[in-house]
Design a protein around this motif. Structure first.
Motif, PDB file in Angstrom:
ATOM      1  N   SER A  69      37.814  99.809  -4.923  1.00 11.04           N
ATOM      2  CA  SER A  69      37.119 100.348  -3.750  1.00 11.04           C
ATOM      3  C   SER A  69      37.871 101.526  -3.162  1.00 11.04           C
ATOM      4  O   SER A  69      39.051 101.394  -2.809  1.00 11.04           O
ATOM      5  N   LYS A  76      38.689 100.554   1.486  1.00 16.81           N
ATOM      6  CA  LYS A  76      39.071  99.153   1.550  1.00 16.81           C
ATOM      7  C   LYS A  76      38.922  98.621   2.971  1.00 16.81           C
ATOM      8  O   LYS A  76      39.352  99.244   3.932  1.00 16.81           O
ATOM      9  N   ASP A 106      36.743  90.279  -9.770  1.00 16.39           N
ATOM     10  CA  ASP A 106      38.034  89.848  -9.215  1.00 16.39           C
ATOM     11  C   ASP A 106      37.909  89.512  -7.732  1.00 16.39           C
ATOM     12  O   ASP A 106      38.495  88.530  -7.253  1.00 16.39           O
ATOM     13  N   ASN A 107      37.157  90.334  -7.032  1.00 15.37           N
ATOM     14  CA  ASN A 107      36.951  90.117  -5.601  1.00 15.37           C
ATOM     15  C   ASN A 107      36.218  88.797  -5.364  1.00 15.37           C
ATOM     16  O   ASN A 107      36.633  87.978  -4.534  1.00 15.37           O
ATOM     17  N   SER A 145      36.277  94.817 -10.947  1.00 14.30           N
ATOM     18  CA  SER A 145      36.737  94.727  -9.569  1.00 14.30           C
ATOM     19  C   SER A 145      35.823  93.830  -8.743  1.00 14.30           C
ATOM     20  O   SER A 145      36.304  93.042  -7.913  1.00 14.30           O
ATOM     21  N   TYR A 177      34.703  90.500   3.094  1.00 23.70           N
ATOM     22  CA  TYR A 177      34.164  91.777   2.595  1.00 23.70           C
ATOM     23  C   TYR A 177      35.353  92.704   2.388  1.00 23.70           C
ATOM     24  O   TYR A 177      35.974  93.162   3.340  1.00 23.70           O
ATOM     25  N   ASN A 178      35.670  92.969   1.133  1.00 26.06           N
ATOM     26  CA  ASN A 178      36.924  93.652   0.816  1.00 26.06           C
ATOM     27  C   ASN A 178      36.827  95.169   0.759  1.00 26.06           C
ATOM     28  O   ASN A 178      37.801  95.864   1.023  1.00 26.06           O
ATOM     29  N   TYR A 228      38.355  85.645  -6.186  1.00 23.54           N
ATOM     30  CA  TYR A 228      39.365  85.354  -5.161  1.00 23.54           C
ATOM     31  C   TYR A 228      38.736  84.626  -3.977  1.00 23.54           C
ATOM     32  O   TYR A 228      39.282  83.650  -3.453  1.00 23.54           O
ATOM     33  N   SER A 239      43.309  92.713  -2.115  1.00 27.95           N
ATOM     34  CA  SER A 239      42.576  93.949  -1.855  1.00 27.95           C
ATOM     35  C   SER A 239      41.779  94.351  -3.092  1.00 27.95           C
ATOM     36  O   SER A 239      42.283  94.244  -4.223  1.00 27.95           O
ATOM     37  N   ALA A 240      40.531  94.787  -2.874  1.00 31.17           N
ATOM     38  CA  ALA A 240      39.666  95.184  -3.981  1.00 31.17           C
ATOM     39  C   ALA A 240      40.189  96.464  -4.623  1.00 31.17           C
ATOM     40  O   ALA A 240      40.182  97.526  -4.001  1.00 31.17           O
TER      41      ALA A 240
END
Length: 533
Positions: free
Chosen positions: A148, A151, A200-201, A197, A187-188, A204, A144-145
């Motif tokens: 955000s 989410k 990281d998104n 962030s 799309y997180n 992943y 999970s982002a």
């Protein structure tokens, strides 16, 4: 607002309010800022959901942007804006059959499939059309982002296929007939203001792509890392640091591109590109005190700008609102700035500190280029869609006209009252009723006029010239009609000699008269029921 006061006032004078005003210079600057933060191997796809205005889509395409659409309407706008189908992807947790069909017909780059059910339906449709459907599997990840506030992945949502399910069943997706799996989409979240962030998104998702490619020995040609880049709306927020974003994303994406040189890397962006370019212009109509609060009532509210009014937010926070008219050295006062709707939630701003307002002042709600009309109930109170105006090179262009009251009225189907009240049950549809009445009338005419069975009587038969109807037999005919036809009696105030021209004209009079009687009886029955209740 970066536009000159004179241009803003000219926009109001020319187009009135409420009106959205878009600054092309800011739109271009925002796109270029994002373009500069990404390596060349990444394609930017503008999300039409934030603002589908045709002129803005054209401009973004001219800057080098592609498009992401979520409906047939958005797809048609993108195509009209000159975006090639191979630079369009089609998203959405539910797509109508006609949307799938049109996407396949025009040849979009990918249809982002969000469920196994959709995948099977698309396989069947592509088989019917004799083509392969280019798809990307949308995955709801286990990650999970963190940055955000809204989410869309890593938690229960209606978006995509859960990661564990998608990974386990990927071979089944590949084996479906007429399906060409081009890649994956994740799309997180949205409104992300933290560069780490975003990194990281993306990291992943790229690792997930690598894992799937290795496990199933795939040569996929697309990976969509979503986006969700935010802009500053509120006083306590910071802008997304695009310099840090560039430092983080450039080596990440370049390394992936070197490993998968034929794979198209997609980053979606809507809010970051369009959000800062727009302002909603509203006019203060009334200023009044009510239970300890001062209200400035304007002509634009939730129906124009649901996002600014706090729709979908647990805690309402104010967009920046600027006073355009008057001087900037007026003392500050606190106002609730409302719209014209009959709901207490219709507030563009609560406890807004702004220069002293007067009735007739012009206000601008800034950072309003994204999720303005597209996310607002524009038909609340039937006010309609606000006007949209573009400023480019110090010129004003009306890029969407204000919806008028007559346009709204005429968009409704005008169903006859008689039909809604059930009058149609007396004799069915008008055409069927006339045919039935003509048959009955023909039978009665044969008796009254003593006609032989082989005498031709049809709708165009002239009662006087062809069938010999005269004054005496006309009276006999009317008496017979009242006796034989249920719900009919002659009204001397409404029948005219013209009704006796043909069988069809007299049958039409009879039908109209019977329907009027049926409506009257229905209305009387409703009134009696209400009295009893």
């Amino acid at each position: 607002m970066k536009l000159s006061k004179a241009l803003v006032l000219q926009a109001k004078a020319t187009f009135g309010t409420p009106t959205y005003l878009y600054d092309e210079t800011v739109l271009r600057s925002s796109f270029n800022e994002l373009r500069d933060a990404l390596p060349d191997c990444v394609d930017i796809f503008y999300a039409l959901k934030v603002n589908p205005n045709l002129s803005l889509v054209k401009l973004i395409r001219s800057y080098g942007g592609n498009t992401e659409v979520c409906s047939l309407g958005e797809l048609e706008i993108a195509l009209k804006a000159g975006v090639p189908a191979q630079d369009i992807i089609f998203l959405g947790p539910y797509k109508k059959p006609e949307e799938h069909r049109r996407a396949l017909e025009v040849g979009v780059f990918a249809i982002v499939v969000e469920s196994e059910t959709e995948l099977r339906k698309l396989s069947a449709l592509a088989g019917e059309l004799g083509c392969d459907a280019p798809v990307a599997i949308r995955i709801n990840p286990n990650f999970s982002a963190a940055g955000s506030p809204w989410k869309m992945g890593g938690r229960p949502t209606h978006f995509g296929i859960q990661e564990d399910t998608a990974v386990e069943h990927f071979a089944e997706y590949l084996a479906l007939p007429n399906i060409k799996v081009k890649g994956i989409h994740v799309y997180n979240g949205t409104k992300i203001l933290d560069a780490q962030s975003v990194y990281d998104n993306a990291a992943y998702i790229l690792d997930l792509f690598r894992s799937l490619s290795q496990r199933y020995q795939l040569d996929m040609r697309m990976v969509d890392v979503g986006g969700g880049l935010g802009i500053k709306y509120y006083e306590n927020e910071k802008e997304l640091d695009t310099a840090q974003l560039k430092a983080l994303l450039t080596p990440l994406f370049n390394a992936f591109h070197q490993q998968f040189p034929r794979t198209r890397i997609i980053l979606e962006s809507g809010r970051f590109i369009a959000g800062k370019c727009g302002s909603l212009l509203v006019t203060v109509d009334t200023i009044k005190d009510n239970h300890g609060k001062t209200f400035a009532v304007t002509d634009g509210g939730t129906h124009c700008h649901g996002a600014a009014a706090g729709s979908g937010q647990v805690l309402k926070r104010n967009f920046r609102i600027v006073k355009v008219t008057g001087t900037s050295d007026a003392p500050l006062r606190e106002y609730h700035i409302s719209g014209p709707l009959c709901t207490p939630d219709d507030l563009l701003g609560r406890d807004v500190q702004i220069e002293t307002l007067e009735e007739g002042d012009l206000l601008a709600v800034t950072a309003s280029g994204a999720y303005g009309p597209s996310a607002s109930p524009t038909l609340f109170h039937s006010h309609g869609h606000p006007a949209e105006v573009l400023v480019s090179h110090d010129q004003l262009f009306l890029v969407r006209a204000r919806q008028t009251a007559l346009e709204i009225r005429d968009s409704h189907a005008d169903v006859p009252l008689e039909a809604m009240l059930g009058a149609g049950t007396v004799a069915g549809s008008v055409a069927a009723a006339q045919v039935a009445t003509q048959r009955q009338l023909s039978d009665i005419l044969r008796v009254v006029l003593n006609l032989s069975a082989d005498t031709l009587i049809d709708a165009d038969s002239r009662l006087r010239d062809d069938l010999g109807l005269d004054s005496l037999t006309s009276m006999e005919l009317l008496i017979s009609l009242e006796d034989e036809l249920e719900g009919f009696f002659v009204n001397p105030d409404t029948i005219t000699p013209g009704h006796f021209n043909t069988v069809a004209s007299l049958a039409g009079y009879i039908d109209a008269h019977r329907q009027t009687q049926a409506v009257r009886h229905s209305t009387e029955a409703v009134e009696v029921h209400h009295e009893r209740v």
